[in-house]
Scaffold this motif. Structure first.
Motif, PDB file in Angstrom:
ATOM      1  N   THR A 231       0.862  -1.221  -0.093  1.00 45.13           N
ATOM      2  CA  THR A 231       0.012  -0.042   0.077  1.00 45.13           C
ATOM      3  C   THR A 231       0.969   1.278  -0.086  1.00 45.13           C
ATOM      4  O   THR A 231       0.867   2.165  -0.625  1.00 45.13           O
ATOM      5  N   ARG A 232       1.846   1.334   1.009  1.00 43.64           N
ATOM      6  CA  ARG A 232       2.796   2.527   0.876  1.00 43.64           C
ATOM      7  C   ARG A 232       3.390   2.612  -0.470  1.00 43.64           C
ATOM      8  O   ARG A 232       3.644   3.633  -1.039  1.00 43.64           O
ATOM      9  N   ALA A 233       4.045   1.549  -1.226  1.00 50.52           N
ATOM     10  CA  ALA A 233       4.732   1.413  -2.542  1.00 50.52           C
ATOM     11  C   ALA A 233       3.664   2.068  -3.403  1.00 50.52           C
ATOM     12  O   ALA A 233       4.126   2.953  -4.215  1.00 50.52           O
ATOM     13  N   ASN A 234       2.447   1.611  -3.501  1.00 55.15           N
ATOM     14  CA  ASN A 234       1.460   1.848  -4.506  1.00 55.15           C
ATOM     15  C   ASN A 234       1.338   3.682  -4.126  1.00 55.15           C
ATOM     16  O   ASN A 234       1.177   4.324  -5.187  1.00 55.15           O
ATOM     17  N   LEU A 235       1.005   4.116  -2.846  1.00 57.48           N
ATOM     18  CA  LEU A 235       0.882   5.418  -2.730  1.00 57.48           C
ATOM     19  C   LEU A 235       2.078   6.181  -3.129  1.00 57.48           C
ATOM     20  O   LEU A 235       2.005   7.456  -3.895  1.00 57.48           O
ATOM     21  N   ALA A 236       3.377   5.744  -2.821  1.00 61.22           N
ATOM     22  CA  ALA A 236       4.387   6.335  -3.272  1.00 61.22           C
ATOM     23  C   ALA A 236       4.546   6.433  -4.920  1.00 61.22           C
ATOM     24  O   ALA A 236       4.812   7.521  -5.408  1.00 61.22           O
ATOM     25  N   LEU A 237       4.153   5.216  -5.550  1.00 60.51           N
ATOM     26  CA  LEU A 237       4.300   5.217  -7.167  1.00 60.51           C
ATOM     27  C   LEU A 237       3.103   6.227  -7.604  1.00 60.51           C
ATOM     28  O   LEU A 237       3.357   6.927  -8.584  1.00 60.51           O
TER      29      LEU A 237
END
Length: 241
Positions: free
Chosen positions: A150-156
């Motif tokens: 989820t954090r990676a998707n938000l950063a992306l």
């Protein structure tokens, strides 16, 4: 079992009704074992005695199974040893009156079956406990990975938004940039330039329209000499620059 006896039975067991149910079954086992002696009858190998012996085995294995399943290996092993010890005097008396090697072997087998029952039930419970712990561990790992993803998707998503913003700014900047390229049709006499629509415009107007350049007007020294010969003619002082 001796170490378990020395350590003492946990007091919390006495507060559980299941423990007293198992104890009651154990008492019934003892009663069925010594039923003949309690009635004052001799231990004979008649049909009733064989049925009673089968009932004793059922009680014995049931008590051990329930104790092990509800309270774990230590309690199940304790009941196995305690009930086995209670059975030994009766077995000695019965075998003295009705000696048969197969009967002794059967008693030994029943004892070993009870011990194996304790081990198998305990192994099953331990395996189930480990499986549940591993399942909880996997669930925790999945939750952690879900949070990371989820954090990676938000950063992306933030990176994509930032890239789109930068691309928009670049497109806007490129749209504002005007350059002059290719061949420009220019009049050989008046120096006007023809645009794409066929209209003729002055050099200043054409360049200002198609580029960011702006014009400021002045007079070069040669034109000064032509336009103002009395001031800047031959032999006169020419302005610098």
């Amino acid at each position: 079992m001796l170490s378990y006896i020395r350590s003492g039975i946990p007091l919390k067991l006495f507060r559980r009704p299941e423990f007293w149910v198992v104890t009651l079954l154990g008492a019934l086992f003892v009663i069925t074992v010594y039923a003949d002696l309690l009635r004052g009858q001799q231990l004979s190998g008649d049909e009733f005695q064989l049925v009673l012996f089968a009932l004793q085995q059922a009680f014995f294995l049931s008590v051990i199974a329930i104790a092990t399943w509800r309270f774990g290996f230590a309690v199940g092993f304790f009941f196995w040893g305690a009930l086995g010890a209670v059975t030994i005097p009766y077995a000695a008396i019965y075998l003295t009156a009705n000696w048969h090697p197969n009967l002794l072997l059967e008693m030994i087998v029943i004892g070993l079956v009870g011990l194996a029952e304790v081990g198998l039930i305990n192994a099953y419970e331990q395996g189930k406990k480990k499986l549940l712990e591993y399942q909880r561990h996997l669930e925790d790992r999945v939750k952690e990975r879900t949070v990371d993803l989820t954090r990676a998707n938000l950063a992306l998503e933030r990176d994509i938004i930032e890239r789109k913003r930068i691309e928009g700014e670049l497109r806007e900047a490129l749209a504002q940039v005007k350059t002059l390229t290719g061949l420009l049709p220019m009049c050989a006499n008046c120096k006007k330039i023809r645009d794409d629509k066929g209209y003729w415009s002055s050099v200043e107007k054409y360049i200002s329209t198609h580029s960011e350049a702006e014009f400021t007007h002045g007079i070069c020294p040669d034109c000064l000499e032509k336009l103002y010969p009395s001031y800047y003619g031959p032999g006169k002082k020419k302005p610098a620059g």
